[in-house]
Design an enzyme around this catalytic site. Structure first.
Site, mmCIF file in Angstrom:
data_model
loop_
_atom_site.group_PDB
_atom_site.id
_atom_site.type_symbol
_atom_site.label_atom_id
_atom_site.label_comp_id
_atom_site.label_asym_id
_atom_site.label_seq_id
_atom_site.Cartn_x
_atom_site.Cartn_y
_atom_site.Cartn_z
ATOM 1 C CE LYS A 45 -5.012 -1.106 1.770
ATOM 2 N NZ LYS A 45 -5.580 -2.154 2.599
ATOM 3 C CB THR A 54 -0.880 0.026 1.271
ATOM 4 O OG1 THR A 54 -1.617 -1.189 1.332
ATOM 5 C CG2 THR A 54 -1.843 1.205 1.234
HETATM 6 P P1 NAD Z 1 6.084 -5.923 7.195
HETATM 7 O O1 NAD Z 1 6.825 -4.747 7.723
HETATM 8 O O2 NAD Z 1 5.692 -7.028 8.107
HETATM 9 O O3 NAD Z 1 6.912 -6.584 5.976
HETATM 10 C C1 NAD Z 1 7.618 -5.870 4.998
HETATM 11 C C2 NAD Z 1 8.820 -6.698 4.588
HETATM 12 O O4 NAD Z 1 9.481 -6.023 3.513
HETATM 13 C C3 NAD Z 1 9.847 -6.874 5.709
HETATM 14 O O5 NAD Z 1 10.109 -8.246 5.894
HETATM 15 C C4 NAD Z 1 11.087 -6.107 5.205
HETATM 16 O O6 NAD Z 1 12.293 -6.698 5.600
HETATM 17 C C5 NAD Z 1 10.873 -6.209 3.699
HETATM 18 N N1 NAD Z 1 11.571 -5.158 2.953
HETATM 19 C C6 NAD Z 1 11.564 -3.809 3.158
HETATM 20 N N2 NAD Z 1 12.333 -3.199 2.257
HETATM 21 C C7 NAD Z 1 12.859 -4.168 1.441
HETATM 22 C C8 NAD Z 1 13.737 -4.171 0.332
HETATM 23 N N3 NAD Z 1 14.267 -3.026 -0.140
HETATM 24 N N4 NAD Z 1 14.050 -5.354 -0.234
HETATM 25 C C9 NAD Z 1 13.534 -6.511 0.244
HETATM 26 N N5 NAD Z 1 12.694 -6.585 1.316
HETATM 27 C C10 NAD Z 1 12.352 -5.421 1.889
HETATM 28 O O7 NAD Z 1 4.786 -5.294 6.455
HETATM 29 P P2 NAD Z 1 3.431 -6.058 6.075
HETATM 30 O O8 NAD Z 1 2.486 -6.004 7.226
HETATM 31 O O9 NAD Z 1 3.767 -7.357 5.430
HETATM 32 O O10 NAD Z 1 2.845 -5.034 4.976
HETATM 33 C C11 NAD Z 1 3.397 -4.935 3.675
HETATM 34 C C12 NAD Z 1 2.538 -3.967 2.877
HETATM 35 O O11 NAD Z 1 1.180 -4.437 2.852
HETATM 36 C C13 NAD Z 1 2.468 -2.537 3.480
HETATM 37 O O12 NAD Z 1 2.463 -1.611 2.441
HETATM 38 C C14 NAD Z 1 1.142 -2.550 4.249
HETATM 39 O O13 NAD Z 1 0.572 -1.260 4.372
HETATM 40 C C15 NAD Z 1 0.298 -3.445 3.356
HETATM 41 N N6 NAD Z 1 -0.824 -4.107 4.042
HETATM 42 C C16 NAD Z 1 -0.653 -4.664 5.266
HETATM 43 C C17 NAD Z 1 -1.732 -5.268 5.896
HETATM 44 C C18 NAD Z 1 -1.575 -5.900 7.271
HETATM 45 O O14 NAD Z 1 -2.590 -6.228 7.892
HETATM 46 N N7 NAD Z 1 -0.358 -6.112 7.765
HETATM 47 C C19 NAD Z 1 -2.981 -5.315 5.271
HETATM 48 C C20 NAD Z 1 -3.132 -4.766 4.002
HETATM 49 C C21 NAD Z 1 -2.031 -4.163 3.384
#
Ligand code: NAD
Length: 296
Positions: free
Chosen positions: A170, A95
């Site tokens: 979204k 997102t």
């Molecule tokens: P998170 O922080 O748990 O995971 C993100 C991952 O990306 C981490 O493991 C991090 O190490 C990795 N990362 C960051 N930069 C990187 C790079 N340059 N190269 C490789 N890996 C990299 O976040 P999440 O909860 O999995 O959310 C991910 C996305 O989904 C966000 O944009 C969030 O807003 C969206 N989202 C989350 C939810 C939720 O309930 N958690 C729901 C809908 C949407």
């Protein structure tokens, strides 16, 4: 079955990647956290040593990283766009802000690739159970090619329009969810202060015109919904800090479009104060603590 590079294996991405493996696709995975890579590799993915390596010789690249700057880092700075072979379809499910999503579409198109912004709703449970909703922006042909891949991770796969329009849908949704949650909290606290039992308020409003998904599924006042985060110490769920992130994205988009969102602005200010008070890791329904800090 397709070959897919998957980058970003956090709370959401690790489940999504595992579901793609279960659906029979062949995966190369990368995350900045080696532990996350090892975890998904145990399910049958090939571990890549960099984002560019994960994107080499695959038909699709899927990214699931925190914010727009991370998406730019992966596709541009880490060389994913340069490493992928011509014709690879690039899908970003993070997102992020609409402007960065559109910039990624442009950067991909300039280099000869197709890009799809495909953010999700459904949370960690939806990611785990492969029931996510995907809101997709990009050309229709790219959407149709990506659909079978997205179907391995979700149930409701929707083409919302051109570049960036998945992100638009979204943030419209999440701005509404935040406003609905805040007003549900206000009404329930007010009703109880005026002497009405919270279960009575819940039962009547969920069958009346004030009803909302936020109230029905994540009722912010503890008690009426035993499975709601509020009845379980506000354990997430969807963290308040992520709600604030999405609200801020909605306000950036509103400003760039010249749209008035007074309630979105109020919800952004309320969530910012709530997080300032140290509640960022609680479920977003904990916003009720801003109105009644000792809610129980
Ligand atoms: P998170 O922080 O748990 O995971 C993100 C991952 O990306 C981490 O493991 C991090 O190490 C990795 N990362 C960051 N930069 C990187 C790079 N340059 N190269 C490789 N890996 C990299 O976040 P999440 O909860 O999995 O959310 C991910 C996305 O989904 C966000 O944009 C969030 O807003 C969206 N989202 C989350 C939810 C939720 O309930 N958690 C729901 C809908 C949407």
């Amino acid at each position: 079955m397709a070959s897919i590079g998957f980058i970003g294996l956090g709370n959401m991405g690790q489940h999504m990647a595992r579901n793609l493996i279960k659906a029979g696709h062949s995966l190369k995975v990368f995350d900045l956290s080696e532990e996350n890579v090892r975890y998904v590799a145990q399910s049958g993915a090939k571990a890549a040593a960099s984002a560019a390596e994960a994107a080499t010789d695959v038909e699709f690249v899927v990214t699931m990283v925190p914010v727009g700057a991370d998406v730019r880092r992966v596709f541009v700075d880490s060389g994913v766009i340069a490493a992928a072979r011509p014709g690879t379809i690039l899908i970003d499910s993070s997102t992020i802000d609409v402007d960065t999503a559109r910039a990624m579409h442009e950067a991909a198109a300039k280099a000869g690739y197709k890009f799809l912004d495909a953010p999700v709703s459904g949370g960690v449970v939806g990611a785990e159970q492969a029931t996510l909703t995907f809101m997709c922006g990009g050309d229709k042909d790219t959407f149709e090619k990506a659909r079978p891949i997205l179907a391995g991770m979700g149930k409701n796969i929707v083409h919302c329009g051109g570049a960036g329009q998945g992100q638009v849908v979204k943030i419209c949704n999440n701005m509404m969810a935040a406003v609905n949650m805040l007003v549900a909290a206000e009404a329930l606290v007010m009703g109880e202060k005026l002497g009405v039992d919270r279960k009575v308020l819940y039962d009547v409003i969920t069958t009346s015109t004030g009803r909302s998904y936020s109230l029905e599924r994540s009722c912010p006042i503890p008690g009426p919904v035993p499975t709601a985060p509020s009845s379980n110490g506000f354990k997430p769920g969807f963290m308040a800090k992520l709600m604030l992130k999405d609200l801020r994205l909605s306000q950036m988009a509103a400003q760039s479009a010249g749209a008035s969102t007074p309630l979105g602005a109020a919800a952004t200010a309320a969530y910012a104060m709530h997080i300032e008070n140290g509640n960022g890791d609680l479920d977003s329904s904990s916003i009720i603590k801003l109105l009644k800090p000792d809610i129980g």
